[in-house]
Write a protein that holds these residues in place. Structure first.
Motif, PDB file in Angstrom:
ATOM      1  N   THR A 180       9.669  10.932  -7.188  1.00 58.28           N
ATOM      2  CA  THR A 180       8.331  10.274  -7.619  1.00 58.28           C
ATOM      3  C   THR A 180       8.422   8.713  -7.711  1.00 58.28           C
ATOM      4  N   ARG A 217       6.520   5.017  -7.901  1.00 59.17           N
ATOM      5  CA  ARG A 217       5.187   4.425  -8.498  1.00 59.17           C
ATOM      6  C   ARG A 217       5.049   3.041  -7.302  1.00 59.17           C
ATOM      7  N   TYR A 270       3.012  -0.356  -5.583  1.00 57.58           N
ATOM      8  CA  TYR A 270       2.563  -1.393  -6.042  1.00 57.58           C
ATOM      9  C   TYR A 270       1.788  -2.203  -5.074  1.00 57.58           C
ATOM     10  N   CYS A 282      -4.064   0.875  -4.276  1.00 56.85           N
ATOM     11  CA  CYS A 282      -4.793   1.664  -5.103  1.00 56.85           C
ATOM     12  C   CYS A 282      -4.299   3.026  -5.452  1.00 56.85           C
ATOM     13  N   SER A 283      -3.467   3.489  -5.097  1.00 58.56           N
ATOM     14  CA  SER A 283      -2.692   4.908  -5.340  1.00 58.56           C
ATOM     15  C   SER A 283      -1.864   4.433  -6.469  1.00 58.56           C
ATOM     16  N   ARG A 284      -1.668   5.315  -7.357  1.00 58.67           N
ATOM     17  CA  ARG A 284      -0.580   4.911  -8.726  1.00 58.67           C
ATOM     18  C   ARG A 284       0.574   5.721  -8.532  1.00 58.67           C
ATOM     19  N   GLN A 285       0.687   6.732  -7.591  1.00 57.83           N
ATOM     20  CA  GLN A 285       1.760   7.545  -7.768  1.00 57.83           C
ATOM     21  C   GLN A 285       2.034   8.256  -6.383  1.00 57.83           C
ATOM     22  N   GLY A 316      -4.395   9.069  -6.849  1.00 62.41           N
ATOM     23  CA  GLY A 316      -5.274   7.771  -6.624  1.00 62.41           C
ATOM     24  C   GLY A 316      -5.210   7.429  -5.306  1.00 62.41           C
ATOM     25  N   GLY A 317      -5.815   6.187  -4.891  1.00 60.40           N
ATOM     26  CA  GLY A 317      -6.078   5.759  -3.768  1.00 60.40           C
ATOM     27  C   GLY A 317      -7.399   6.356  -2.924  1.00 60.40           C
ATOM     28  N   CYS A 332      -0.930   2.141   1.466  1.00 61.44           N
ATOM     29  CA  CYS A 332      -0.244   3.267   0.885  1.00 61.44           C
ATOM     30  C   CYS A 332       0.793   3.858   1.829  1.00 61.44           C
ATOM     31  N   GLN A 365       3.934   1.647   1.372  1.00 61.80           N
ATOM     32  CA  GLN A 365       4.616   2.088  -0.040  1.00 61.80           C
ATOM     33  C   GLN A 365       5.262   3.509   0.139  1.00 61.80           C
TER      34      GLN A 365
END
Length: 84
Positions: free
Chosen positions: A4, A6, A8, A11-14, A32-33, A69, A72
């Motif tokens: 998992t 997180r 930064y 828009c996605s949170r995880q 999210g995202g 995303c 990330q």
């Protein structure tokens, strides 16, 4: 192993993903995202070696944010590979 991350600056949170013992991505899901985009990214990387996904995704920018995303996800994969 399941990871998992997180993210930064996006828009996605995880980001949740699984890597097998050979470093192949077996599952990937963004929370999210932009739903269509994150589902597309996740679908494309499943079955891909993490190192190959990192090469393709790292450095992609979203709207001048300096990250995205996909970028990330590349960071998340790098972090996971360091733990192995």
């Amino acid at each position: 192993m399941t990871y998992t991350y997180r993210p930064y600056g996006v828009c996605s949170r995880q980001i949740n993903f699984e890597l097998d013992d050979d470093g192949v991505i077996r599952n990937c899901r963004f929370v999210g995202g932009c739903s269509g985009n994150t589902q597309g990214i996740a679908s494309l990387v499943i079955g891909m070696k993490a190192e190959d996904a990192i090469k393709k995704l790292k450095g992609i920018d979203c709207g001048g944010r300096g990250t995205s995303c996909p970028d990330q996800l590349a960071f998340a994969l790098e972090e996971a590979l360091e733990q192995v």
